[in-house]
Scaffold this motif. Structure first.
Motif, PDB file in Angstrom:
ATOM      1  N   GLY A   1     -29.531  47.750  25.496  1.00  0.00           N
ATOM      2  CA  GLY A   1     -28.265  47.773  26.204  1.00  0.00           C
ATOM      3  C   GLY A   1     -27.183  48.644  25.607  1.00  0.00           C
ATOM      4  O   GLY A   1     -26.219  48.973  26.283  1.00  0.00           O
ATOM      5  N   SER A   2     -27.320  49.015  24.345  1.00  0.00           N
ATOM      6  CA  SER A   2     -26.253  49.809  23.725  1.00  0.00           C
ATOM      7  C   SER A   2     -26.490  51.316  23.847  1.00  0.00           C
ATOM      8  O   SER A   2     -25.621  52.102  23.510  1.00  0.00           O
ATOM      9  CB  SER A   2     -26.115  49.442  22.241  1.00  0.00           C
ATOM     10  N   GLU A   3     -27.667  51.711  24.345  1.00  0.00           N
ATOM     11  CA  GLU A   3     -28.005  53.134  24.430  1.00  0.00           C
ATOM     12  C   GLU A   3     -27.135  53.872  25.447  1.00  0.00           C
ATOM     13  O   GLU A   3     -26.592  53.276  26.371  1.00  0.00           O
ATOM     14  CB  GLU A   3     -29.479  53.313  24.856  1.00  0.00           C
ATOM     15  N   TYR A   4     -27.056  55.178  25.255  1.00  0.00           N
ATOM     16  CA  TYR A   4     -26.426  56.024  26.266  1.00  0.00           C
ATOM     17  C   TYR A   4     -27.270  55.977  27.525  1.00  0.00           C
ATOM     18  O   TYR A   4     -28.490  55.782  27.472  1.00  0.00           O
ATOM     19  CB  TYR A   4     -26.318  57.468  25.769  1.00  0.00           C
ATOM     20  N   SER A   5     -26.665  56.190  28.684  1.00  0.00           N
ATOM     21  CA  SER A   5     -27.382  56.063  29.960  1.00  0.00           C
ATOM     22  C   SER A   5     -28.584  57.006  30.051  1.00  0.00           C
ATOM     23  O   SER A   5     -29.585  56.675  30.686  1.00  0.00           O
ATOM     24  CB  SER A   5     -26.419  56.296  31.132  1.00  0.00           C
ATOM     25  N   ASP A   6     -28.517  58.168  29.418  1.00  0.00           N
ATOM     26  CA  ASP A   6     -29.649  59.101  29.449  1.00  0.00           C
ATOM     27  C   ASP A   6     -30.920  58.486  28.856  1.00  0.00           C
ATOM     28  O   ASP A   6     -32.028  58.900  29.186  1.00  0.00           O
ATOM     29  CB  ASP A   6     -29.331  60.366  28.645  1.00  0.00           C
ATOM     30  N   PHE A   7     -30.768  57.509  27.978  1.00  0.00           N
ATOM     31  CA  PHE A   7     -31.913  56.904  27.308  1.00  0.00           C
ATOM     32  C   PHE A   7     -32.371  55.620  27.991  1.00  0.00           C
ATOM     33  O   PHE A   7     -33.344  55.019  27.577  1.00  0.00           O
ATOM     34  CB  PHE A   7     -31.567  56.622  25.838  1.00  0.00           C
TER      35      PHE A   7
ATOM     36  N   SER B   1     -36.752  57.891  30.808  1.00  0.00           N
ATOM     37  CA  SER B   1     -37.217  59.161  30.240  1.00  0.00           C
ATOM     38  C   SER B   1     -37.408  59.070  28.725  1.00  0.00           C
ATOM     39  O   SER B   1     -37.876  60.017  28.106  1.00  0.00           O
ATOM     40  CB  SER B   1     -36.231  60.285  30.571  1.00  0.00           C
ATOM     41  N   TRP B   2     -37.040  57.944  28.131  1.00  0.00           N
ATOM     42  CA  TRP B   2     -37.167  57.763  26.685  1.00  0.00           C
ATOM     43  C   TRP B   2     -38.035  56.533  26.442  1.00  0.00           C
ATOM     44  O   TRP B   2     -37.820  55.483  27.014  1.00  0.00           O
ATOM     45  CB  TRP B   2     -35.791  57.556  26.059  1.00  0.00           C
ATOM     46  N   GLY B   3     -39.023  56.693  25.578  1.00  0.00           N
ATOM     47  CA  GLY B   3     -39.915  55.570  25.279  1.00  0.00           C
ATOM     48  C   GLY B   3     -40.571  55.754  23.924  1.00  0.00           C
ATOM     49  O   GLY B   3     -40.134  56.569  23.100  1.00  0.00           O
ATOM     50  N   GLN B   4     -41.651  55.023  23.720  1.00  0.00           N
ATOM     51  CA  GLN B   4     -42.327  55.024  22.426  1.00  0.00           C
ATOM     52  C   GLN B   4     -42.832  56.412  22.031  1.00  0.00           C
ATOM     53  O   GLN B   4     -42.692  56.828  20.886  1.00  0.00           O
ATOM     54  CB  GLN B   4     -43.489  54.035  22.438  1.00  0.00           C
TER      55      GLN B   4
END
Length: 137
Positions: A36-42, A46-49
């Motif tokens: 929940g604290s990540e920037y919306s782009d993440f 599109s961002w994962g393991q």
């Protein structure tokens, strides 16, 4: 007398250890968990393991190439990410700081020298990252 002092200082300098300090901005090194604290782009899938592991490995390679005794790091998501970098690069000591639990990124230090003291400074009235000071042996 000046000549003797210069010779004495040169001899002392031959036995002095060097300390290499570096700084590196990881450019938003987020882990692979959406908390929940990540920037919306993440947050949009599109961002994962795979992306996290790839970026972690690339940054680890750079840090190993630097061969610094102490590295200041910016834009680290959390302490677990800093621990992962420490583990991959062989740094024994680390310290992490963030403004608060809702901050998307913080900063930290990796060190081969024992961190004997640290202090976090908050700039009042400004929404920014804290300042982190460490002392090492």
């Amino acid at each position: 007398m000046l000549k003797i002092l210069c010779i004495f200082l040169c001899i002392l300098g031959l036995n002095a250890d060097t300390l290499k300090i570096a700084t590196f901005n990881t450019q938003n090194l987020f882990d692979d968990k959406i908390d929940g604290s990540e920037y919306s782009d993440f947050k949009n899938g599109s961002w994962g393991q795979r992306q996290y592991n790839h970026k972690l490995n690339q940054i680890s390679t750079i840090l190993l190439d630097l061969k610094a005794d102490i590295i200041a790091l910016q834009e680290i998501e959390n302490e677990d990410v800093l621990k992962a970098l420490a583990s991959k690069t062989g740094y024994k000591f680390y310290k992490f700081a963030t403004l608060n639990s809702n901050s998307p990124v913080g900063l930290g230090f990796l060190s081969n020298k024992a961190i004997t003291k640290s202090k976090k400074f908050i700039v009042n009235g400004v929404k920014t990252r804290p300042i982190l000071m460490i002392c090492v042996d």
